[in-house]
Design a protein around this motif. Structure first.
Motif, PDB file in Angstrom:
ATOM      1  N   UNK A  75       0.835  -1.206   0.000  1.00  0.00           N
ATOM      2  CA  UNK A  75       0.000   0.000   0.000  1.00  0.00           C
ATOM      3  C   UNK A  75       0.870   1.257   0.000  1.00  0.00           C
ATOM      4  N   UNK A  76       1.892   1.272   0.832  1.00  0.00           N
ATOM      5  CA  UNK A  76       2.801   2.427   0.866  1.00  0.00           C
ATOM      6  C   UNK A  76       3.511   2.587  -0.476  1.00  0.00           C
ATOM      7  N   UNK A  77       3.907   1.470  -1.073  1.00  0.00           N
ATOM      8  CA  UNK A  77       4.602   1.521  -2.361  1.00  0.00           C
ATOM      9  C   UNK A  77       3.727   2.160  -3.433  1.00  0.00           C
ATOM     10  N   UNK A  78       2.418   1.900  -3.385  1.00  0.00           N
ATOM     11  CA  UNK A  78       1.509   2.514  -4.360  1.00  0.00           C
ATOM     12  C   UNK A  78       1.482   4.031  -4.225  1.00  0.00           C
ATOM     13  N   UNK A  79       1.827   4.528  -3.041  1.00  0.00           N
ATOM     14  CA  UNK A  79       1.867   5.974  -2.801  1.00  0.00           C
ATOM     15  C   UNK A  79       3.266   6.551  -2.998  1.00  0.00           C
ATOM     16  N   UNK A  87       3.429  -7.188   8.382  1.00  0.00           N
ATOM     17  CA  UNK A  87       2.212  -8.001   8.470  1.00  0.00           C
ATOM     18  C   UNK A  87       1.944  -8.682   7.127  1.00  0.00           C
ATOM     19  N   UNK A  88       1.414  -9.902   7.199  1.00  0.00           N
ATOM     20  CA  UNK A  88       0.916 -10.568   5.992  1.00  0.00           C
ATOM     21  C   UNK A  88      -0.596 -10.494   6.067  1.00  0.00           C
ATOM     22  N   UNK A  89      -1.170  -9.826   5.085  1.00  0.00           N
ATOM     23  CA  UNK A  89      -2.611  -9.592   5.045  1.00  0.00           C
ATOM     24  C   UNK A  89      -3.273 -10.533   4.052  1.00  0.00           C
ATOM     25  N   UNK A 115      -2.097  -2.289   7.564  1.00  0.00           N
ATOM     26  CA  UNK A 115      -2.854  -3.494   7.913  1.00  0.00           C
ATOM     27  C   UNK A 115      -3.960  -3.168   8.914  1.00  0.00           C
ATOM     28  N   UNK A 116      -3.651  -2.352   9.905  1.00  0.00           N
ATOM     29  CA  UNK A 116      -4.659  -1.976  10.905  1.00  0.00           C
ATOM     30  C   UNK A 116      -5.806  -1.215  10.259  1.00  0.00           C
ATOM     31  N   UNK A 117      -5.481  -0.293   9.363  1.00  0.00           N
ATOM     32  CA  UNK A 117      -6.506   0.486   8.673  1.00  0.00           C
ATOM     33  C   UNK A 117      -7.404  -0.431   7.832  1.00  0.00           C
ATOM     34  N   UNK A 118      -6.808  -1.358   7.092  1.00  0.00           N
ATOM     35  CA  UNK A 118      -7.582  -2.269   6.247  1.00  0.00           C
ATOM     36  C   UNK A 118      -8.465  -3.184   7.102  1.00  0.00           C
TER      37      UNK A 118
END
Length: 132
Positions: A75-79, A87-89, A115-118
């Motif tokens: 997710x961070x990489x997309x930004x 974490x493994x989601x 991961x917490x946000x998702x």
């Protein structure tokens, strides 16, 4: 110096704590509500039934291997940010389905905050969340 705003609680005209949305009184209440929701989510049938899967040796070893091979949060990489994954989601929630739980094509590496946000979105929103 940050600009202080009015508390976002309905009918409150006190100033919010600097950098937060609520005044001191409402911040305490909001924090207590959040803590209660989190505790209730952990006690849900869903959470208790599926928590055992995360204790399996296959998950523990597989998770570590996956993070070694995928060290950055997707997710961070997309930004455009570089953040270590911790974490493994499960991209699509497994809901206790062992095949989906261990399907690595359904895994993604995330940092703790992503991961917490998702997870919060999945648990508390989108109609499939916490039943109070």
């Amino acid at each position: 110096m940050a600009l202080r705003k009015v508390c976002t609680a309905a009918g409150c005209d006190d100033l919010a704590i600097e950098g937060q949305a609520h005044c001191e009184d409402h911040a305490v209440r909001a924090s207590a509500r959040t803590a209660a929701r989190r505790a209730q989510a952990q006690q849900s049938d869903h959470a208790q039934a599926h928590r055992q899967l995360y204790k399996l040796k296959g998950w523990i070893a597989g998770r570590l291997r996956y993070l070694r091979r995928n060290p950055l949060c997707v997710d961070c990489a997309e930004l455009g940010a570089v953040e270590p994954a911790t974490e493994v989601d499960h991209i699509e929630p497994h809901k206790g389905d062992r095949a989906k739980f261990f399907d690595r094509s359904n895994w993604q590496a995330l940092c703790k905050s992503c991961h917490s946000r998702k997870t919060a979105r999945e648990v508390f929103h989108q109609g499939g969340g916490l039943k109070i």
